[in-house]
Scaffold this active site. Structure first.
Site, PDB file in Angstrom:
ATOM      1  N   LYS A 107      84.375  82.517  24.146  1.00  0.00           N
ATOM      2  CA  LYS A 107      84.703  83.011  22.872  1.00  0.00           C
ATOM      3  C   LYS A 107      86.035  82.043  22.332  1.00  0.00           C
ATOM      4  CE  LYS A 107      87.386  86.866  20.990  1.00  0.00           C
ATOM      5  NZ  LYS A 107      88.463  87.910  21.470  1.00  0.00           N
ATOM      6  N   LYS A 141      87.909  82.563  27.258  1.00  0.00           N
ATOM      7  CA  LYS A 141      88.677  83.005  26.053  1.00  0.00           C
ATOM      8  C   LYS A 141      89.406  82.070  25.707  1.00  0.00           C
ATOM      9  CE  LYS A 141      90.653  86.565  23.344  1.00  0.00           C
ATOM     10  NZ  LYS A 141      91.050  87.925  23.468  1.00  0.00           N
TER      11      LYS A 141
END
Ligand code: PBG
Length: 320
Positions: A244, A190
């Site tokens: 992400k 992330k």
């Protein structure tokens, strides 16, 4: 090469990747109240839903065959504090939504977010002490948050906080409390990204966030570091891994899927959704085609599934 492209039937015949409804996870935003729908300005077509309307959304999703909903709460600003204590309230918005949907739509999978940012007054994912996000004390609280959510019916715990060691710690406390069947989808890679802007409006963290998240989320310059994150998450017991944002990080999706055999997901985040919608609304590109192309790209890169705000729209089109 053009012989195979000469007609629609031939192009379909040689098609390498396809998107199906089974690839979709639909993130929804939940808010307090009864029969509430609040539009999120920066995410056209996306609304915060009160629990009763979230149940309707779950019914719609189940009917369409969408396997999983991911729940994100907009916590009342009065309930936000320094330590994000509302995250541990077994009657918080997320837990109430979990119970209501589980009761009325038991056939759909429910995923919940592990992180403190929707609950803290400073908007960070962890505990803030003397200007530093402290790792281990945060992990301890995240374990408790996971137990509260598992107890309310969460099927997949999604730690998005990027603290070190949280996957192992959460796995251990779930197992110790008879939640051995609860899955963990690790937000493995992330990145500290500009593309989360509209999400922060949706959960009300825009106003609260002080500073940035660079001491825990990844540097967009780094690729090999994602491999290391994945190794750790897998070793610690992740059932699924995720990258992400999505489209700017397709190389990471591909690298992870090629190196590990775990189910690998991509999160087409709020900013990606907003860009496609905004350009579409301006007539600068064909929104529908851009949506399909962006989602197919995830499949081509190797993703087993995609978290996307387009999920209901795509599922409806696929059902025709
Ligand atoms: C919070 C969280 C974020 C997103 C999912 N969980 C935002 C952030 O880290 O600031 C972003 C999702 C999106 O942009 O669609 N831990």
């Amino acid at each position: 090469m053009r012989r195979n492209r000469k007609s629609d039937w031939s192009r379909r015949l040689v098609q390498e990747n396809a998107l199906t409804v089974n690839d979709l996870i639909w993130p929804i935003f939940v808010v307090d109240g009864d029969n509430v729908r609040q539009s999120v300005t920066s995410m056209p077509g996306v609304e915060r839903l009160s629990v009763d309307n979230a149940v309707r959304a779950a019914e719609r999703a189940a009917k369409l065959g969408i396997p999983v909903l991911a729940l994100f709460p907009y916590t009342d600003p009065d309930l936000r504090d320094d330590t994000g204590s509302e995250a541990l309230n077994e009657n918080n918005l997320t837990c109430r939504a979990l119970r209501a949907i589980k009761k009325e739509v038991p056939e759909i999978g429910l995923m919940t977010d592990i992180a403190l940012d929707p609950y803290t007054s400073h908007g960070h994912d962890g505990l803030l002490q003397d200007g530093v996000i402290v790792n281990d004390a945060t992990v301890q609280q995240l374990c408790e948050q996971a137990l509260v959510q598992a107890d309310a019916g969460s099927d997949i715990i999604g730690p998005s906080d990027m603290m070190d060691g949280r996957i192992g710690a959460i796995r251990e406390s779930l197992d110790a409390n008879h939640y051995q069947d609860v899955q963990i989808m690790a937000y493995t890679a992330k990145y500290a990204s500009a593309f989360y802007g509209p999400f922060r409006e949706a959960v009300g963290a825009n106003a609260t966030l002080k500073g940035d998240k660079k001491t825990y989320q990844m540097d967009p310059s780094n690729g090999s570091e994602a491999m290391m994150e994945a190794e750790l998450d897998i070793q610690e017991g992740a059932d699924m891994i995720m990258v992400k944002p999505g489209m700017p990080y397709l190389d990471i999706v591909h690298r992870l899927k090629s190196a590990f055999s775990l189910p690998t997901f991509a999160y087409q985040v709020s900013g990606e959704y907003a860009m496609i919608c905004a350009a579409g609304q301006n007539g600068w590109l064909d929104q529908d085609r851009a949506m399909w192309e962006s989602l197919l790209a995830f499949k081509r890169a190797g993703a087993d599934g995609i978290l996307t705000y387009f999920a209901p729209q795509v599922a409806e089109a696929l059902a025709k």
